[in-house]
Design an enzyme around this catalytic site. Structure first.
Site, mmCIF file in Angstrom:
data_model
loop_
_atom_site.group_PDB
_atom_site.id
_atom_site.type_symbol
_atom_site.label_atom_id
_atom_site.label_comp_id
_atom_site.label_asym_id
_atom_site.label_seq_id
_atom_site.Cartn_x
_atom_site.Cartn_y
_atom_site.Cartn_z
ATOM 1 N N LYS A 177 30.613 27.689 -17.386
ATOM 2 C CA LYS A 177 29.272 28.636 -17.498
ATOM 3 C C LYS A 177 29.183 29.741 -16.117
ATOM 4 C CE LYS A 177 25.109 29.993 -16.602
ATOM 5 N NZ LYS A 177 24.737 31.470 -15.967
ATOM 6 N N GLY A 230 27.025 26.527 -5.897
ATOM 7 C CA GLY A 230 25.278 27.939 -5.711
ATOM 8 C C GLY A 230 23.833 27.412 -4.471
ATOM 9 N N SER A 231 23.101 27.581 -5.381
ATOM 10 C CA SER A 231 22.400 27.708 -3.800
ATOM 11 C C SER A 231 21.622 26.275 -4.100
ATOM 12 C CB SER A 231 20.774 28.052 -4.344
ATOM 13 O OG SER A 231 20.386 27.920 -5.844
ATOM 14 N N GLY A 235 20.784 23.487 -6.702
ATOM 15 C CA GLY A 235 21.527 22.612 -6.812
ATOM 16 C C GLY A 235 20.714 21.087 -7.340
ATOM 17 N N GLU A 252 28.799 22.156 -4.721
ATOM 18 C CA GLU A 252 29.098 22.596 -3.032
ATOM 19 C C GLU A 252 27.853 23.570 -2.942
ATOM 20 O OE1 GLU A 252 29.889 24.807 -0.211
ATOM 21 O OE2 GLU A 252 30.939 26.003 -2.388
#
Length: 481
Positions: A177, A230-231, A235, A252
């Site tokens: 995605k 991402g953020s 996360g 990450e």
């Protein structure tokens, strides 16, 4: 820029098809603010179809391939990436807003990931374990099964390479995605995988909104491993969703990465790294070096030289290939400008220049160098995700470690010093997943395991370590009695 595929469709089971809802989302050029096309708005129905296609692939042709055969497919895919070099670079630069040369470097990295994991696919070994008489014990590395991958908009090609490349090498079937803000190269990668001969269902790509397609992917009971970049906030949601199905997660997340400049540092060598690591991709990099810690003896010199470098920076459209491009969106520009408003004008040491002829609808922010803040100031603690760097003085090693480790993050750190003993001491003491000595980033380092601690996440991607993360260890104990 006209893609050779249809971005308004999803890629499931080896073919392009309309999304279940039949709707699309706009795609914007950050350099101009103008719409450059539309992408499919996938939802839970498309995700479910993609997971089913991935499961079928594991039970069929894809699951029957040997590791060497998977490796050859990845190597062929890397060749196709290289053959489409110019088209992919232009696509990434236009879609993300990064300067063209930076986008070209991303194409090179994607091809290299395919080469690395293609070559590594048949080299993941188990081991034999000495045990009691009458037993032979050994371990196997096996794929998780269906793996879900959510990649951000800042480095689509690079993150796809390190995540999807390793997962495919280990024999997983992937559902990807990509971010709705920039996903053209993710879709292009799917079509190149089709051209390379990957069996249907080995790789599936469903673009769409995070709270629709993304949420459906993280919650799907058929997904056996999740990889998210991402953020921190998102996360947490990904990990919570994975916990419901008890599946492992590689996260990450963000960073507030420091570079430590000691009085015995070679500043001539360090200067390009000090500046570029903070402004690359307009600072929209999880591993950006947003804090520059300088021993007080060299503070004035480093401040003056960085300020001079900042004043020479030029900002403009991606295809102009300047030092810095636009931010990804108007929303991201507002966030960065709100952070900049926290600094007193006297604390702003230098700024770059946005070209007068830069398109008015573009999301441009001048790179900004700030000094005179307390290490606990929000600008020195929080991830801004823009071209903003903060200079902070320190007294000695203890003070440097205290400041460097004084945030919630722990992704990357760098030490500039000619003292070998200090380099080794700090490499152990700094709270970070990667520590660079007299460099920063090692030019990307496809071979180097990458990930963080604390709010920077957990698990590792890149390098050989990723192959372990995208596989499960099985112990076999054979009794001969």
């Amino acid at each position: 820029m006209t893609p050779w595929f249809d971005p308004t469709q999803v890629f499931i089971g080896g073919r392009w098809q309309p999304c279940a809802g039949g709707t699309t989302l706009p795609l914007e050029n950050p350099s101009t603010g103008e719409e450059i096309g539309r992408i499919a708005r996938g939802d839970h129905r498309d995700i479910d179809a993609a997971v089913q296609a991935a499961e079928a692939a594991l039970q069929g042709e894809w699951g029957a391939l040997t590791a060497a055969e998977r490796g050859r497919l990845l190597l062929h895919l890397g060749q196709l990436v290289s053959e489409h070099f110019d088209a992919l670079a232009e696509m990434e630069a236009t879609d993300v807003g990064k300067p063209l040369q930076q986008a070209k470097n991303d194409v090179i990295a994607l091809a290299r990931y395919c080469e690395f994991y293609g070559g590594a696919a048949d080299k993941v070994m188990g081991e034999t374990i000495p045990f009691q008489n009458g037993f032979t014990v050994y371990t196997l590395r096996e794929p998780h099964g269906v793996t879900g991958h959510i990649v951000p908009w800042n480095y689509p090609m690079q993150i796809i390479g390190r995540s999807i490349g390793a997962a495919l090498a280990m024999g997983n079937a992937c559902v990807l995605k990509p971010a709705e803000e920039a996903c053209l190269t993710a879709l292009a990668f799917a079509d190149l995988a089709r051209q390379a001969g990957f069996p249907p269902g080995a790789l599936n790509v469903v673009p769409g909104l995070g709270d629709e397609a993304g949420a459906a992917l993280t919650a799907h009971p058929g997904v056996r491993h999740l990889s998210f970049t991402g953020s921190v906030g998102t996360g947490r949601k990904v990990q919570a969703a994975a916990a419901e199905n008890l599946v492992p997660v590689t996260l990450e997340l963000g960073g507030k990465s420091p570079q430590l400049v000691f009085k015995d540092a070679d500043v001539d060598k360090a200067l390009p790294f000090l500046v570029n690591a903070g402004i690359q991709n307009a600072g929209q990099t999880c591993s950006a070096s947003s804090r520059i810690l300088v021993q007080r003896d060299r503070m004035d010199e480093v401040t003056e030289r960085m300020a001079e470098a900042y004043r020479a920076l030029r900002v403009g459209p991606a295809m102009a290939d300047l030092n810095v491009g636009p931010l990804i969106s108007a929303r991201q520009k507002d966030i960065v400008e709100s952070y900049l408003s926290l600094a007193d004008p006297s604390e702003v040491i230098a700024r770059g220049e946005v070209l007068d002829n830069a398109p008015k609808g573009g999301h441009y922010v001048a790179p900004t160098l700030i000094s005179g803040l307390d290490p606990d100031h929000r600008l020195a603690q929080e991830e801004i995700f823009g071209p903003v760097q903060v200079l902070l003085p320190f007294e000695d090693e203890e003070d440097a470690v205290r400041i460097a480790n004084g945030t919630a993050y722990g992704l990357v750190a760098s030490v500039w010093s000619s003292d070998g003993g200090r380099q080794m001491r700090l490499a152990k003491r700094l709270r970070a997943g990667q520590v660079f000595l007299n460099n920063y980033g090692a030019a990307g380092g496809v071979e180097l395991p990458f990930g963080g601690v604390g709010h920077s996440g957990h698990g590792r991607e890149k390098g050989f370590e990723a192959l372990y993360g995208f596989s499960a260890l099985k112990t076999v104990a054979a009794h001969h009695g």
